[in-house]
Motif scaffolding. Structure first.
Motif, PDB file in Angstrom:
ATOM      1  N   VAL A  16       0.854  -1.197   0.000  1.00 36.71           N
ATOM      2  CA  VAL A  16       0.000   0.000   0.000  1.00 36.71           C
ATOM      3  C   VAL A  16       0.885   1.241   0.000  1.00 36.71           C
ATOM      4  CG1 VAL A  16      -1.789   1.279   1.221  1.00 36.71           C
ATOM      5  CG2 VAL A  16      -1.886  -1.226   1.155  1.00 36.71           C
ATOM      6  N   TRP A  17       1.907   1.244   0.834  1.00 33.23           N
ATOM      7  CA  TRP A  17       2.834   2.388   0.902  1.00 33.23           C
ATOM      8  C   TRP A  17       3.494   2.629  -0.458  1.00 33.23           C
ATOM      9  CZ3 TRP A  17       3.733   6.216   4.243  1.00 33.23           C
ATOM     10  CH2 TRP A  17       4.883   6.995   4.055  1.00 33.23           C
ATOM     11  N   LYS A  18       3.946   1.545  -1.083  1.00 30.42           N
ATOM     12  CA  LYS A  18       4.604   1.653  -2.389  1.00 30.42           C
ATOM     13  C   LYS A  18       3.678   2.322  -3.401  1.00 30.42           C
ATOM     14  CE  LYS A  18       7.209  -1.115  -5.732  1.00 30.42           C
ATOM     15  NZ  LYS A  18       7.693  -2.469  -6.059  1.00 30.42           N
ATOM     16  N   CYS A  19       2.409   1.961  -3.390  1.00 33.61           N
ATOM     17  CA  CYS A  19       1.441   2.568  -4.313  1.00 33.61           C
ATOM     18  C   CYS A  19       1.213   4.052  -3.997  1.00 33.61           C
ATOM     19  CB  CYS A  19       0.115   1.814  -4.275  1.00 33.61           C
ATOM     20  SG  CYS A  19       0.195   0.191  -5.050  1.00 33.61           S
ATOM     21  N   ILE A 133      -9.583   4.821  -2.823  1.00 32.17           N
ATOM     22  CA  ILE A 133      -9.095   3.740  -1.958  1.00 32.17           C
ATOM     23  C   ILE A 133      -9.399   2.377  -2.572  1.00 32.17           C
ATOM     24  CG2 ILE A 133      -9.337   2.650   0.310  1.00 32.17           C
ATOM     25  CD1 ILE A 133      -9.702   5.506   1.457  1.00 32.17           C
ATOM     26  N   GLY A 134     -10.560   2.238  -3.199  1.00 28.21           N
ATOM     27  CA  GLY A 134     -10.872   0.978  -3.875  1.00 28.21           C
ATOM     28  C   GLY A 134      -9.880   0.665  -4.978  1.00 28.21           C
ATOM     29  N   ARG A 135      -9.554   1.672  -5.789  1.00 26.89           N
ATOM     30  CA  ARG A 135      -8.582   1.479  -6.872  1.00 26.89           C
ATOM     31  C   ARG A 135      -7.188   1.224  -6.307  1.00 26.89           C
ATOM     32  NH1 ARG A 135     -10.035   6.178 -11.298  1.00 26.89           N
ATOM     33  NH2 ARG A 135     -12.192   5.550 -11.669  1.00 26.89           N
ATOM     34  N   LEU A 136      -6.835   1.965  -5.259  1.00 27.80           N
ATOM     35  CA  LEU A 136      -5.532   1.791  -4.613  1.00 27.80           C
ATOM     36  C   LEU A 136      -5.398   0.379  -4.075  1.00 27.80           C
ATOM     37  CD1 LEU A 136      -2.934   3.379  -3.600  1.00 27.80           C
ATOM     38  CD2 LEU A 136      -4.149   3.515  -1.432  1.00 27.80           C
TER      39      LEU A 136
END
Length: 145
Positions: A16-19, A133-136
């Motif tokens: 998640v952080w990387k994204c 957030i859904g796309r992430l």
């Protein structure tokens, strides 16, 4: 306008952080985003097609990542023109095999005489953040760390 919430993402915190740090991932995750470019003085220019109620407009937002505590938290600071600014504080907490992403939004939006009430703006902002957030989450689920 202020609100906060949290959502579970079925991906580990590092993914998640990387994204959140990757501009291509941000571009894919931000609803209506057509491009992200680095500003020479720092930060990012984010080209957006925004739809608020019955108003649709192309804008360029200026976005900066600040207050980073890798990989636990950061704050996005954004500005569109002279009248619209906001920030979104994000924290990532491991939860089982995934991540609990908590966020708090505060924004100053100059709506002038557009007739768009605070209710429409807040609901639209919540929808856009939910879509983001859904796309992430989908991107993070396929991101290798």
């Amino acid at each position: 306008m202020q609100f906060e919430d949290s959502i579970f993402i079925a991906a580990p915190v590092p993914a998640v952080w990387k994204c959140l740090m990757d501009n291509d991932s941000l571009q894919s995750a931000i609803p209506g985003c057509s491009s992200i470019t680095r500003k020479p003085e720092g930060g990012l220019n984010v080209a957006l097609d925004l739809k608020l109620g019955f108003v649709q407009k192309k804008v360029v937002a200026h976005l900066q990542r600040k207050d980073m505590d890798k990989p636990k938290s950061l704050t996005f600071h954004g500005k569109i023109g002279a009248k619209h600014s906001g920030k979104c504080a994000v924290s990532l907490t491991p939860e089982g095999a995934g991540t609990r992403l908590a966020y708090g939004v505060s924004a100053e939006v100059g709506i002038g005489k557009s007739g768009l009430g605070a209710f429409v703006l807040k609901n639209t902002a919540k929808k856009l953040i939910g879509d983001f957030i859904g796309r992430l989450g989908k991107l993070a689920a396929t991101t290798e760390v």
